[in-house]
Design a protein around this motif. Structure first.
Motif, PDB file in Angstrom:
ATOM      1  N   GLN A 136       0.830  -1.209   0.000  1.00 54.94           N
ATOM      2  CA  GLN A 136       0.000   0.000   0.000  1.00 54.94           C
ATOM      3  C   GLN A 136       0.864   1.259   0.000  1.00 54.94           C
ATOM      4  OE1 GLN A 136      -2.112  -1.308   3.447  1.00 54.94           O
ATOM      5  NE2 GLN A 136      -3.845  -2.138   2.283  1.00 54.94           N
ATOM      6  N   VAL A 137       1.972   1.221   0.731  1.00 53.35           N
ATOM      7  CA  VAL A 137       2.893   2.368   0.762  1.00 53.35           C
ATOM      8  C   VAL A 137       3.446   2.632  -0.633  1.00 53.35           C
ATOM      9  CG1 VAL A 137       5.164   3.123   1.587  1.00 53.35           C
ATOM     10  CG2 VAL A 137       3.503   2.176   3.208  1.00 53.35           C
ATOM     11  N   ARG A 138       3.905   1.569  -1.293  1.00 51.84           N
ATOM     12  CA  ARG A 138       4.443   1.731  -2.653  1.00 51.84           C
ATOM     13  C   ARG A 138       3.369   2.260  -3.615  1.00 51.84           C
ATOM     14  NH1 ARG A 138       7.639  -2.923  -1.191  1.00 51.84           N
ATOM     15  NH2 ARG A 138       9.862  -2.435  -1.495  1.00 51.84           N
ATOM     16  N   GLU A 139       2.182   1.699  -3.464  1.00 54.15           N
ATOM     17  CA  GLU A 139       1.071   2.109  -4.328  1.00 54.15           C
ATOM     18  C   GLU A 139       0.754   3.605  -4.143  1.00 54.15           C
ATOM     19  OE1 GLU A 139      -3.675   1.152  -4.669  1.00 54.15           O
ATOM     20  OE2 GLU A 139      -2.394  -0.369  -3.723  1.00 54.15           O
ATOM     21  N   MET A 140       0.810   4.076  -2.907  1.00 57.49           N
ATOM     22  CA  MET A 140       0.477   5.479  -2.622  1.00 57.49           C
ATOM     23  C   MET A 140       1.532   6.440  -3.174  1.00 57.49           C
ATOM     24  SD  MET A 140      -2.445   5.653  -1.307  1.00 57.49           S
ATOM     25  CE  MET A 140      -2.914   4.181  -2.212  1.00 57.49           C
ATOM     26  N   ILE A 141       2.806   6.045  -3.120  1.00 55.86           N
ATOM     27  CA  ILE A 141       3.862   6.890  -3.691  1.00 55.86           C
ATOM     28  C   ILE A 141       3.580   7.076  -5.186  1.00 55.86           C
ATOM     29  CG2 ILE A 141       6.335   7.081  -4.212  1.00 55.86           C
ATOM     30  CD1 ILE A 141       6.844   5.498  -1.575  1.00 55.86           C
ATOM     31  N   GLY A 142       3.228   5.962  -5.851  1.00 60.07           N
ATOM     32  CA  GLY A 142       2.898   6.018  -7.267  1.00 60.07           C
ATOM     33  C   GLY A 142       1.634   6.827  -7.530  1.00 60.07           C
ATOM     34  N   GLN A 143       0.617   6.593  -6.707  1.00 58.99           N
ATOM     35  CA  GLN A 143      -0.674   7.265  -6.926  1.00 58.99           C
ATOM     36  C   GLN A 143      -0.558   8.773  -6.721  1.00 58.99           C
ATOM     37  OE1 GLN A 143      -4.162   5.351  -5.067  1.00 58.99           O
ATOM     38  NE2 GLN A 143      -4.951   7.406  -4.619  1.00 58.99           N
ATOM     39  N   CYS A 144       0.168   9.175  -5.681  1.00 61.70           N
ATOM     40  CA  CYS A 144       0.307  10.608  -5.393  1.00 61.70           C
ATOM     41  C   CYS A 144       1.044  11.316  -6.546  1.00 61.70           C
ATOM     42  CB  CYS A 144       1.041  10.820  -4.071  1.00 61.70           C
ATOM     43  SG  CYS A 144       1.040  12.531  -3.522  1.00 61.70           S
ATOM     44  N   TRP A 145       2.045  10.630  -7.104  1.00 61.15           N
ATOM     45  CA  TRP A 145       2.774  11.226  -8.242  1.00 61.15           C
ATOM     46  C   TRP A 145       1.882  11.269  -9.497  1.00 61.15           C
ATOM     47  CZ3 TRP A 145       6.218  14.373  -9.862  1.00 61.15           C
ATOM     48  CH2 TRP A 145       6.627  14.343 -11.211  1.00 61.15           C
ATOM     49  N   ASN A 146       1.220  10.161  -9.772  1.00 61.06           N
ATOM     50  CA  ASN A 146       0.396  10.090 -10.989  1.00 61.06           C
ATOM     51  C   ASN A 146      -0.773  11.087 -10.941  1.00 61.06           C
ATOM     52  OD1 ASN A 146       2.002   8.078 -12.083  1.00 61.06           O
ATOM     53  ND2 ASN A 146       0.795   6.429 -11.164  1.00 61.06           N
ATOM     54  N   ASP A 147      -1.390  11.219  -9.766  1.00 65.68           N
ATOM     55  CA  ASP A 147      -2.570  12.081  -9.643  1.00 65.68           C
ATOM     56  C   ASP A 147      -2.216  13.564  -9.497  1.00 65.68           C
ATOM     57  OD1 ASP A 147      -4.008   9.769  -9.767  1.00 65.68           O
ATOM     58  OD2 ASP A 147      -4.651   9.764  -7.669  1.00 65.68           O
TER      59      ASP A 147
END
Length: 494
Positions: free
Chosen positions: A380-391
């Motif tokens: 989930q931590v990895r996913e959030m780093i990606g999501q915050c950058w993408n969004d």
């Protein structure tokens, strides 16, 4: 005048300066004042004030035996040119939410806010007897406190500093930040064990009166702490909650009196406890949300009322939160148990003897009225780093990402702004961040930094990039039971 005593008894009656110099109470408790919240900050006057002005307002209420000249000098020295943003803790809008950047100081972590000012506080506490007494700061770190404390205390007259970190359990960048530290009065060692082992041993060292007397007679040295167990480390963190509110007022995101929600990644509970102090001092706080990583001992406690450190310890990609004994929880228990030192002494005794404690239902209800909670696992931590950058094209580090995940899981009240505290620069954890963003993470940490900068257009903090060519000064590794001897040897060199 505010007087300070232990969370576990009311026998002490110290001034703020005495409590800061001592660090931890003789019975192992932490210093608190029963005057907390009696004086309030005028929230209506915050908009348009500088960080330094807000710091003076808040700290003059908490540390009322510092005179105006002393306090202003400490603030001016701590929050000056060494910060890369003149707002010190700038608030950035990210989507519908806000991120409070706490990492624009000299070591790129939120600990700088307190550890740039703590050495200046300490200098004001020196006894005027002229007996040549020196302070040795002894600190265990899970990653960020160590470097921030070293940077704050390096070559400060009349002080030395010894930092212990868990071997192999901090990031490579964090380790290099500590082991390359310059200064004639600094000492660093890795410890064979995890952070809790090191922190528990530091507390034992502080509690060893025979050792303290020996250091005082042989070396004219007294011990103190730069961990957030020291009240002088904790209270500067209260300021940035008010600074966040001031910036929300200024941008007209809120009106005076509107409530705000804070989401706080925390392991040792100091960062979020400062938010509770702010609430007691008049800040309109709707909720304080504790965000944990896979070592979710705080989550379990806030849900069940049982604190149990007898559990698996996970080494995660958010190493500064890999903690099973959250020291500052003790202060929160004291205040929410309506200032009952006997209850605190009992539960701390249970923790010591049995590795767990249970708080009464009534107390748990009061705690849950103030604190909310959630946690994130590695994926989930990895996913959030990606999501915050993408969004949002905003890069966050793995600790901040724990908070970002918890924030996304919470039901949103559009009337209440949400502020996520960002605790460290993503460049302190470049490999994990690159992996999360699908970037090349095969090279050294420094190659990962370069790749992250190239791909995101963000700037690498020079003090981190320069670590690649810095000389490593400290290579010591000690067992847990060798820490006291290391402190004694460091004190002898002061």
């Amino acid at each position: 005048m505010n007087t300070f005593h232990s969370t576990r008894s009311v026998t002490d009656s110290l001034t703020a300066k005495q409590a800061i110099r001592k660090g931890i109470a003789d019975d192992g408790g932490l210093f608190v004042t029963d005057a907390l919240g009696q004086a309030k900050v005028d929230v209506a006057s915050l908009a348009g004030k500088s960080y330094q002005q807000i710091a003076y307002e808040v700290l003059s209420l908490l540390l009322d035996d510092f005179d105006e000249q002393e306090l202003r000098a400490c603030i001016d020295g701590a929050y000056g040119k060494q910060w890369s943003d003149e707002r010190i803790t700038p608030l950035k809008q990210v989507g519908d939410d806000y991120i409070l950047e706490l990492f624009n100081g000299p070591t790129c972590a939120f600990k700088d806010v307190a550890l740039q000012i703590l050495p200046r506080f300490m200098a004001c506490t020196s006894p005027t007897t002229g007996d040549g007494e020196k302070i040795m700061i002894v600190t265990a770190t899970s990653g960020d406190t160590g470097k921030a404390a070293l940077a704050g205390f390096a070559d400060v007259p009349g002080t030395g500093i010894t930092v212990f970190y868990p071997q192999g359990k901090v990031s490579r960048v964090q380790e290099l930040q500590m082991t390359t530290q310059q200064g004639a009065n600094v000492h660093v060692s890795a410890v064979e064990g995890n952070f809790d082992d090191a922190q528990s041993q530091v507390k034992r060292i502080f509690g060893d009166t025979q050792f303290a007397e020996q250091l005082k007679s042989d070396e004219h040295v007294v011990l103190s702490s730069a961990n957030s167990i020291n009240v002088g480390r904790l209270v500067p963190q209260v300021v940035y909650y008010f600074a966040a509110y001031a910036q929300l007022l200024e941008s007209q995101a809120i009106n005076v009196g509107d409530e705000v929600e804070f989401i706080v990644p925390t392991g040792n509970f100091g960062n979020i406890l400062a938010g509770y102090y702010a609430k007691r001092m008049g800040l309109p706080v709707r909720d304080l949300v504790v965000a944990s990583d896979k070592n979710n001992v705080l989550f379990d406690f806030l849900v069940s009322g049982t604190y149990n450190k007898q559990r698996p310890f996970f080494e995660t990609i958010s190493p500064s939160m890999d903690i099973l004994v959250s020291s500052n929880l003790e202060r929160m228990l004291y205040y929410l148990a309506e200032n009952d030192p006997n209850l605190v002494a009992d539960v701390m005794n249970d923790l010591n003897e049995w590795g767990a404690y249970q708080v009464p239902e009534q107390l748990l209800a009061r705690i849950r009225h103030v604190f909310n909670t959630g946690w994130a696992d590695e994926d989930q931590v990895r996913e959030m780093i990606g999501q915050c950058w993408n969004d949002h094209h905003y890069v966050i580090d793995p600790h901040t990402a724990c908070g970002y995940y918890v924030m996304q899981q919470m039901p949103r009240d559009t009337q209440v702004p949400r502020v996520l505290l960002a605790t460290a620069s993503p460049y302190k954890f470049p490999r994990v961040v690159n992996e999360s963003l699908g970037l090349d993470a095969t090279g050294t940490d420094f190659e990962c930094m370069d790749e992250l900068s190239r791909a995101t257009g963000t700037t690498i903090p020079a003090m981190l990039r320069n670590l690649e060519t810095a000389d490593v000064r400290f290579r010591d590794v000690v067992p847990v039971d060798g820490m006291q001897r290391f402190v004694a040897e460091s004190a002898a060199e002061l």
